[in-house]
Scaffold this active site. Structure first.
Site, PDB file in Angstrom:
ATOM      1  N   GLU A   1     -10.666  -5.423  -4.705  1.00  0.00           N
ATOM      2  CA  GLU A   1      -9.823  -5.223  -5.897  1.00  0.00           C
ATOM      3  C   GLU A   1      -8.977  -6.452  -6.192  1.00  0.00           C
ATOM      4  O   GLU A   1      -8.761  -7.300  -5.323  1.00  0.00           O
ATOM      5  CB  GLU A   1      -8.920  -4.000  -5.718  1.00  0.00           C
ATOM      6  CG  GLU A   1      -7.947  -4.115  -4.555  1.00  0.00           C
ATOM      7  CD  GLU A   1      -6.673  -3.303  -4.758  1.00  0.00           C
ATOM      8  OE1 GLU A   1      -6.076  -3.397  -5.846  1.00  0.00           O
ATOM      9  OE2 GLU A   1      -6.282  -2.605  -3.819  1.00  0.00           O
TER      10      GLU A   1
ATOM     11  N   LYS B   1      -0.204   3.821   1.291  1.00  0.00           N
ATOM     12  CA  LYS B   1       1.028   3.110   1.584  1.00  0.00           C
ATOM     13  C   LYS B   1       2.104   4.074   2.062  1.00  0.00           C
ATOM     14  O   LYS B   1       2.244   5.175   1.546  1.00  0.00           O
ATOM     15  CB  LYS B   1       1.501   2.345   0.352  1.00  0.00           C
ATOM     16  CG  LYS B   1       0.790   1.019   0.207  1.00  0.00           C
ATOM     17  CD  LYS B   1       0.742   0.574  -1.212  1.00  0.00           C
ATOM     18  CE  LYS B   1      -0.164   1.506  -1.987  1.00  0.00           C
ATOM     19  NZ  LYS B   1      -0.235   1.189  -3.394  1.00  0.00           N
TER      20      LYS B   1
HETATM   21  N1  PSU Z   1      -2.202  -1.224  -1.657  1.00  0.00           N
HETATM   22  C1  PSU Z   1      -1.679  -2.417  -1.317  1.00  0.00           C
HETATM   23  N2  PSU Z   1      -1.292  -3.247  -2.300  1.00  0.00           N
HETATM   24  C2  PSU Z   1      -1.475  -2.924  -3.615  1.00  0.00           C
HETATM   25  C3  PSU Z   1      -2.063  -1.677  -3.952  1.00  0.00           C
HETATM   26  C4  PSU Z   1      -2.403  -0.860  -2.947  1.00  0.00           C
HETATM   27  O1  PSU Z   1      -1.523  -2.727  -0.169  1.00  0.00           O
HETATM   28  O2  PSU Z   1      -1.135  -3.732  -4.474  1.00  0.00           O
HETATM   29  C5  PSU Z   1      -2.352  -1.338  -5.383  1.00  0.00           C
HETATM   30  C6  PSU Z   1      -3.785  -0.811  -5.465  1.00  0.00           C
HETATM   31  O3  PSU Z   1      -4.443  -1.527  -6.494  1.00  0.00           O
HETATM   32  C7  PSU Z   1      -3.627   0.641  -5.838  1.00  0.00           C
HETATM   33  C8  PSU Z   1      -2.380   0.576  -6.674  1.00  0.00           C
HETATM   34  O4  PSU Z   1      -4.715   1.157  -6.533  1.00  0.00           O
HETATM   35  O5  PSU Z   1      -1.549  -0.315  -5.925  1.00  0.00           O
HETATM   36  C9  PSU Z   1      -1.757   1.925  -6.842  1.00  0.00           C
HETATM   37  O6  PSU Z   1      -0.862   1.868  -7.896  1.00  0.00           O
HETATM   38  P1  PSU Z   1      -0.346   3.218  -8.575  1.00  0.00           P
HETATM   39  O7  PSU Z   1       0.476   3.856  -7.510  1.00  0.00           O
HETATM   40  O8  PSU Z   1       0.466   2.758  -9.752  1.00  0.00           O
HETATM   41  O9  PSU Z   1      -1.572   3.995  -8.946  1.00  0.00           O
END
Ligand code: PSU
Ligand code: MN
Length: 311
Positions: free
Chosen positions: A26, A160
């Site tokens: 990603e 996370k």
């Molecule tokens: N995990 C990480 N760093 C990130 C992300 C996840 O260690 O930057 C990113 C991923 O792209 C994940 C997104 O899909 O954060 C999730 O964001 P949201 O909670 O807005 O869906």
């Protein structure tokens, strides 16, 4: 621009045509999850880890409205370094293309695009999930619902730790997303080895994950995603006391500064990186590199299985 088809990088196109192993990566972690200039260095390191384990990396992102699977180095550099790169979830892909945007794809968008391109394995750091306070805010990452309908294996270190991990696991169950621990029956907590929850299933080798994927395909019953949860060894995790302190501060700042929506995850990650003076960044990088390596070995095993299968 009126040709909105997914563009495959040349190397990725060749590998897919020949049935060789490919791993999707990603770009949101590059543009929004890691600080500059480390992000570009790390993005290249992740690709190298995939290659060293025998697969072709396909980093996915949008450049000037074009959805690319297998960004070249100039495109990767652009998404890492320029301002104004949008964070793209699945729902944003078409609008961003039509408006000619630069964009980084989240786990949700990357999974969906990778599957559409015929890639079955994806490596990332940690998934999005259910946020604390979700009962009031309804903030649940589109990563979850997208994985429910996308046939891809995602190697990650859990979700996370900034999230409500228990609620996230419940939602994954409801949505029918498979979760297996890699050599563990405890769900990892991203920066931490153990998030405090048991898992029903554990797999021992890349070959066994490849068997799971083959079984899913041959049964033809359930087309959803599979999470391969790969924990950090305990001696490589972030110091748990530092972790808990930093998280409490980050959540308090979030409330004080009124951060909401898709800004929440990048805000908390940036808070961790600055408040731990780089310690969380080092841990984050180790997580991603380990996941890239495991994902590549899974892709290699899956390709070998396909090559062996009777036509
Ligand atoms: N995990 C990480 N760093 C990130 C992300 C996840 O260690 O930057 C990113 C991923 O792209 C994940 C997104 O899909 O954060 C999730 O964001 P949201 O909670 O807005 O869906
Ligand atoms: Mn959200």
């Amino acid at each position: 621009m009126t040709n909105f088809h997914i563009r495959l990088g040349a190397e990725v196109a060749d590998a897919l045509r020949d049935g060789r192993p490919v791993v999707a990566l990603e770009s949101t972690i590059v543009s929004h999850g890691l600080p500059r200039p480390d992000n570009l260095r790390v993005a290249r390191q992740i690709e190298r880890a995939v290659r060293e384990a025998g697969a072709i990396p396909a980093t996915i992102g949008m450049v000037g409205g074009e959805l690319v699977v297998g960004l070249d180095d100039a495109q990767l550099t652009r998404l890492a370094m320029v301002d104004g790169v949008s964070k793209l979830s699945v729902r944003d892909l078409a609008v961003a293309a039509a408006t000619g945007a630069d964009g980084a794809t989240t786990v949700a968008a990357t999974s969906a695009v990778a599957a559409a391109a015929g890639i079955g394995v994806f490596a990332t750091g940690g998934l999005g999930g259910v946020h604390r306070e979700a009962a009031q805010t309804f903030d649940e990452s589109a990563d979850l619902v997208t994985l429910a309908r996308t046939p891809i294996a995602v190697v990650c270190a859990g979700v996370k730790s900034i999230l409500d991990v228990g609620a996230t696991l419940e939602r994954l169950e409801t949505l029918g997303v498979g979760v297996v621990g890699y050599r563990t029956r405890r769900f990892p907590g991203f920066y931490l080895t153990d998030a405090g929850f048991d898992l029903d299933w554990s797999v021992d080798s890349p070959e066994q994950v490849a068997d799971v994927l083959a079984a899913r395909e041959q049964q033809g019953v359930h087309g959803g995603g599979l999470i391969v949860a790969n924990p950090l060894p305990t001696d490589e995790q972030l110091d748990p006391a530092l972790h808990d302190r930093t998280l409490a501060e980050g959540l308090a700042r979030l409330a004080r500064e009124g951060v909401t929506g898709k800004a929440v995850t990048p805000f908390l990650l940036a808070h961790f990186h600055s408040a731990t003076e780089g310690a969380s960044l080092a841990v984050n990088v180790r997580i991603i590199l380990r996941n890239a390596d495991l994902a590549a070995r899974i892709a290699v095993a899956a390709a070998a299985l396909r090559a062996d299968a009777p036509a």
